[in-house]
Design a protein around this motif. Structure first.
Motif, PDB file in Angstrom:
ATOM      1  N   GLN A 293       0.843  -1.195   0.000  1.00 23.79           N
ATOM      2  CA  GLN A 293       0.000   0.000   0.000  1.00 23.79           C
ATOM      3  C   GLN A 293       0.870   1.233   0.000  1.00 23.79           C
ATOM      4  OE1 GLN A 293      -2.232  -0.571   3.691  1.00 23.79           O
ATOM      5  NE2 GLN A 293      -0.876   0.874   4.720  1.00 23.79           N
ATOM      6  N   TYR A 294       0.318   2.302  -0.530  1.00 30.95           N
ATOM      7  CA  TYR A 294       0.994   3.592  -0.502  1.00 30.95           C
ATOM      8  C   TYR A 294       0.147   4.526   0.330  1.00 30.95           C
ATOM      9  CZ  TYR A 294       3.551   1.765  -4.541  1.00 30.95           C
ATOM     10  OH  TYR A 294       4.310   0.996  -5.375  1.00 30.95           O
ATOM     11  N   MET A 295       0.778   5.483   0.982  1.00 25.32           N
ATOM     12  CA  MET A 295       0.008   6.475   1.726  1.00 25.32           C
ATOM     13  C   MET A 295      -0.372   7.598   0.764  1.00 25.32           C
ATOM     14  SD  MET A 295      -0.437   5.214   4.603  1.00 25.32           S
ATOM     15  CE  MET A 295      -1.225   6.582   5.489  1.00 25.32           C
TER      16      MET A 295
ATOM     17  N   PRO B  29      -4.353   5.189   3.630  1.00 27.23           N
ATOM     18  CA  PRO B  29      -3.614   4.184   2.871  1.00 27.23           C
ATOM     19  C   PRO B  29      -4.340   3.840   1.580  1.00 27.23           C
ATOM     20  CG  PRO B  29      -4.765   3.158   4.724  1.00 27.23           C
ATOM     21  CD  PRO B  29      -5.036   4.634   4.808  1.00 27.23           C
ATOM     22  N   LEU B  30      -3.558   3.713   0.513  1.00 26.64           N
ATOM     23  CA  LEU B  30      -4.107   3.305  -0.776  1.00 26.64           C
ATOM     24  C   LEU B  30      -3.612   1.878  -0.990  1.00 26.64           C
ATOM     25  CD1 LEU B  30      -5.436   4.220  -3.508  1.00 26.64           C
ATOM     26  CD2 LEU B  30      -3.144   4.906  -4.227  1.00 26.64           C
ATOM     27  N   VAL B  31      -4.528   0.910  -0.837  1.00 25.66           N
ATOM     28  CA  VAL B  31      -4.126  -0.499  -0.920  1.00 25.66           C
ATOM     29  C   VAL B  31      -4.066  -0.926  -2.385  1.00 25.66           C
ATOM     30  CG1 VAL B  31      -4.704  -2.866  -0.287  1.00 25.66           C
ATOM     31  CG2 VAL B  31      -5.138  -0.992   1.330  1.00 25.66           C
ATOM     32  N   ILE B  32      -2.880  -1.321  -2.828  1.00 28.20           N
ATOM     33  CA  ILE B  32      -2.694  -1.703  -4.238  1.00 28.20           C
ATOM     34  C   ILE B  32      -2.731  -3.226  -4.382  1.00 28.20           C
ATOM     35  CG2 ILE B  32      -1.173  -1.527  -6.242  1.00 28.20           C
ATOM     36  CD1 ILE B  32      -2.291   1.142  -5.252  1.00 28.20           C
ATOM     37  N   LEU B  33      -1.947  -3.911  -3.568  1.00 27.21           N
ATOM     38  CA  LEU B  33      -1.933  -5.381  -3.599  1.00 27.21           C
ATOM     39  C   LEU B  33      -2.343  -5.870  -2.214  1.00 27.21           C
ATOM     40  CD1 LEU B  33       1.415  -5.866  -5.562  1.00 27.21           C
ATOM     41  CD2 LEU B  33      -0.923  -6.022  -6.472  1.00 27.21           C
TER      42      LEU B  33
ATOM     43  N   SER C 218      -4.882   0.867 -16.087  1.00 28.12           N
ATOM     44  CA  SER C 218      -3.849   1.740 -15.570  1.00 28.12           C
ATOM     45  C   SER C 218      -4.139   2.053 -14.103  1.00 28.12           C
ATOM     46  CB  SER C 218      -3.861   3.019 -16.409  1.00 28.12           C
ATOM     47  OG  SER C 218      -2.758   3.783 -16.107  1.00 28.12           O
ATOM     48  N   GLY C 219      -3.114   2.043 -13.276  1.00 34.48           N
ATOM     49  CA  GLY C 219      -3.287   2.370 -11.860  1.00 34.48           C
ATOM     50  C   GLY C 219      -3.678   1.195 -10.995  1.00 34.48           C
ATOM     51  N   SER C 220      -3.810   0.001 -11.582  1.00 32.90           N
ATOM     52  CA  SER C 220      -4.279  -1.142 -10.782  1.00 32.90           C
ATOM     53  C   SER C 220      -3.134  -1.896 -10.095  1.00 32.90           C
ATOM     54  CB  SER C 220      -5.101  -2.087 -11.662  1.00 32.90           C
ATOM     55  OG  SER C 220      -4.339  -2.484 -12.758  1.00 32.90           O
ATOM     56  N   GLY C 221      -1.884  -1.533 -10.393  1.00 34.56           N
ATOM     57  CA  GLY C 221      -0.778  -2.139  -9.645  1.00 34.56           C
ATOM     58  C   GLY C 221       0.118  -3.051 -10.454  1.00 34.56           C
ATOM     59  N   LYS C 222       0.044  -2.983 -11.777  1.00 34.90           N
ATOM     60  CA  LYS C 222       0.883  -3.859 -12.618  1.00 34.90           C
ATOM     61  C   LYS C 222       2.370  -3.592 -12.389  1.00 34.90           C
ATOM     62  CE  LYS C 222      -0.934  -2.453 -16.514  1.00 34.90           C
ATOM     63  NZ  LYS C 222      -1.858  -1.467 -15.917  1.00 34.90           N
ATOM     64  N   SER C 223       2.753  -2.324 -12.467  1.00 41.64           N
ATOM     65  CA  SER C 223       4.179  -1.998 -12.291  1.00 41.64           C
ATOM     66  C   SER C 223       4.640  -2.357 -10.883  1.00 41.64           C
ATOM     67  CB  SER C 223       4.432  -0.508 -12.547  1.00 41.64           C
ATOM     68  OG  SER C 223       4.164  -0.199 -13.892  1.00 41.64           O
ATOM     69  N   THR C 224       3.780  -2.091  -9.900  1.00 38.98           N
ATOM     70  CA  THR C 224       4.111  -2.434  -8.518  1.00 38.98           C
ATOM     71  C   THR C 224       4.383  -3.929  -8.402  1.00 38.98           C
ATOM     72  OG1 THR C 224       2.695  -0.618  -7.744  1.00 38.98           O
ATOM     73  CG2 THR C 224       3.245  -2.338  -6.138  1.00 38.98           C
ATOM     74  N   LEU C 225       3.510  -4.733  -8.992  1.00 36.62           N
ATOM     75  CA  LEU C 225       3.667  -6.190  -8.930  1.00 36.62           C
ATOM     76  C   LEU C 225       4.969  -6.638  -9.613  1.00 36.62           C
ATOM     77  CD1 LEU C 225       1.715  -8.754  -8.123  1.00 36.62           C
ATOM     78  CD2 LEU C 225       1.821  -9.094 -10.578  1.00 36.62           C
TER      79      LEU C 225
HETATM   80  P1  ADP Z   1      -0.087   0.339 -13.167  1.00 36.39           P
HETATM   81  O1  ADP Z   1       1.289  -0.068 -13.537  1.00 36.39           O
HETATM   82  O2  ADP Z   1      -1.098  -0.780 -13.246  1.00 36.39           O
HETATM   83  O3  ADP Z   1      -0.567   1.522 -13.936  1.00 36.39           O
HETATM   84  P2  ADP Z   1       1.139   1.119 -10.654  1.00 36.39           P
HETATM   85  O4  ADP Z   1       1.629  -0.113 -10.025  1.00 36.39           O
HETATM   86  O5  ADP Z   1       2.135   1.985 -11.313  1.00 36.39           O
HETATM   87  O6  ADP Z   1      -0.083   0.766 -11.620  1.00 36.39           O
HETATM   88  O7  ADP Z   1       0.423   2.003  -9.553  1.00 36.39           O
HETATM   89  C1  ADP Z   1      -0.701   1.553  -8.820  1.00 36.39           C
HETATM   90  C2  ADP Z   1      -1.225   2.699  -7.977  1.00 36.39           C
HETATM   91  O8  ADP Z   1      -0.269   3.002  -6.950  1.00 36.39           O
HETATM   92  C3  ADP Z   1      -1.445   3.982  -8.744  1.00 36.39           C
HETATM   93  O9  ADP Z   1      -2.638   4.544  -8.284  1.00 36.39           O
HETATM   94  C4  ADP Z   1      -0.255   4.826  -8.374  1.00 36.39           C
HETATM   95  O10 ADP Z   1      -0.585   6.179  -8.389  1.00 36.39           O
HETATM   96  C5  ADP Z   1       0.076   4.361  -6.987  1.00 36.39           C
HETATM   97  N1  ADP Z   1       1.526   4.452  -6.721  1.00 36.39           N
HETATM   98  C6  ADP Z   1       2.490   3.810  -7.389  1.00 36.39           C
HETATM   99  N2  ADP Z   1       3.717   4.091  -6.888  1.00 36.39           N
HETATM  100  C7  ADP Z   1       3.496   4.953  -5.870  1.00 36.39           C
HETATM  101  C8  ADP Z   1       4.354   5.633  -4.940  1.00 36.39           C
HETATM  102  N3  ADP Z   1       5.673   5.455  -4.952  1.00 36.39           N
HETATM  103  N4  ADP Z   1       3.767   6.436  -4.022  1.00 36.39           N
HETATM  104  C9  ADP Z   1       2.428   6.604  -3.986  1.00 36.39           C
HETATM  105  N5  ADP Z   1       1.565   6.003  -4.822  1.00 36.39           N
HETATM  106  C10 ADP Z   1       2.090   5.186  -5.762  1.00 36.39           C
END
Ligand code: ADP
Ligand code: MG
Length: 234
Positions: free
Chosen positions: A21-23, A28-32, A51-58
């Motif tokens: 999650q990111y703050m 908190p913004l829960v991504i995974l 877009s924004g669903s957490g692909k890059s994060t994963l």
């Molecule tokens: P995707 O690749 O599916 O577009 P991301 O994994 O990049 O999604 O991001 C998922 C969500 O997390 C987005 O809403 C993004 O704004 C948020 N996010 C990503 N990285 C950060 C960060 N370092 N700090 C705060 N929020 C973030």
């Protein structure tokens, strides 16, 4: 790995109950939220989600570029959360290849030099790295672009050099974050072809984030992210 278990029995990368999650301000913004995913040798998986669903994060978590808040990333059956930075860097260098949406090649270096670099960092002899880089670039259809710098290559060629660089150290896993996002449909097709071909030729495990359903349809498997979980599509 358990005694008697074969390499094929263990995923190349296994994400177990990953939380991230990111703050956002105070909230908190829960991504995974307990994401689970196994990547297997020789299998290509498309990660298709908005877009924004957490692909890059994963992908960053799977590639040990970022640590989850909770859960475990196993590489070849071994947990990674307790490893030192040096050990994590070693796994990233030897076992994981990463391709980004923009090629991120070094502009001052030629195609072949860009592919040589990760091998030289790993400590291989220069002559060996030249030979291997030339072979990989030739395999990807770039035999007559070896000496070109990135600016002298087309978008599709740049991405194929980036793919060659990512597989230069024969990784177990290849992670690609929207690798064709900047390319026209024809060129994207060509780059995808190269990725699929590599999976079959090298037995690497591949995870590709993409918006392109047509290209995702050619992968062995498709998954998405829904409410922080990984779901299988179809
Ligand atoms: P995707 O690749 O599916 O577009 P991301 O994994 O990049 O999604 O991001 C998922 C969500 O997390 C987005 O809403 C993004 O704004 C948020 N996010 C990503 N990285 C950060 C960060 N370092 N700090 C705060 N929020 C973030
Ligand atoms: Mg992304």
């Amino acid at each position: 790995m358990a005694e008697g278990a074969k390499a094929q029995d263990v995923p190349v990368v296994y994400l177990h109950e990953i939380k991230r999650q990111y703050m956002q301000g105070d909230a908190p913004l829960v991504i995974l939220d307990g994401a689970k995913l196994a990547l297997w040798a020789g299998q290509s998986v498309a990660l298709v989600a908005p877009s924004g669903s957490g692909k890059s994060t994963l992908l960053h978590i799977a590639g040990l570029l970022e640590s989850p808040d909770d859960g475990e990333v196993y590489v070849a059956g071994a947990p990674t959360s307790q490893l030192s930075d040096v050990e994590r860097t070693q796994i990233r260098r030897n076992d994981i290849g990463f391709v980004y949406q923009s090629h991120r090649l070094l502009p001052e270096f030629s195609a072949v030099e860009n592919v040589m670099l990760p091998q030289m960092i790993r400590g291989l002899k220069r002559s060996e790295t030249v030979k291997r880089s030339t072979e990989i670039l030739t395999y990807l259809g770039l035999a007559d672009r070896l000496k070109h710098r990135p600016a002298e290559l087309s978008g599709g060629e740049q991405q194929r050099v980036a793919i060659a660089r990512a597989v230069a150290n024969a990784p177990r896993a290849l992670l690609a974050d929207e690798p064709t996002g900047n390319l026209d449909p024809n060129t994207a097709d060509h780059v995808f072809q190269a990725l699929v071909q590599l999976v079959k030729a090298t037995n690497v495990a591949m995870l590709i984030a993409t918006h392109n359903m047509e290209l995702a349809g050619r992968m062995d498997r498709r998954v998405s992210i829904v409410d922080g979980h990984i779901v299988e599509l179809e």
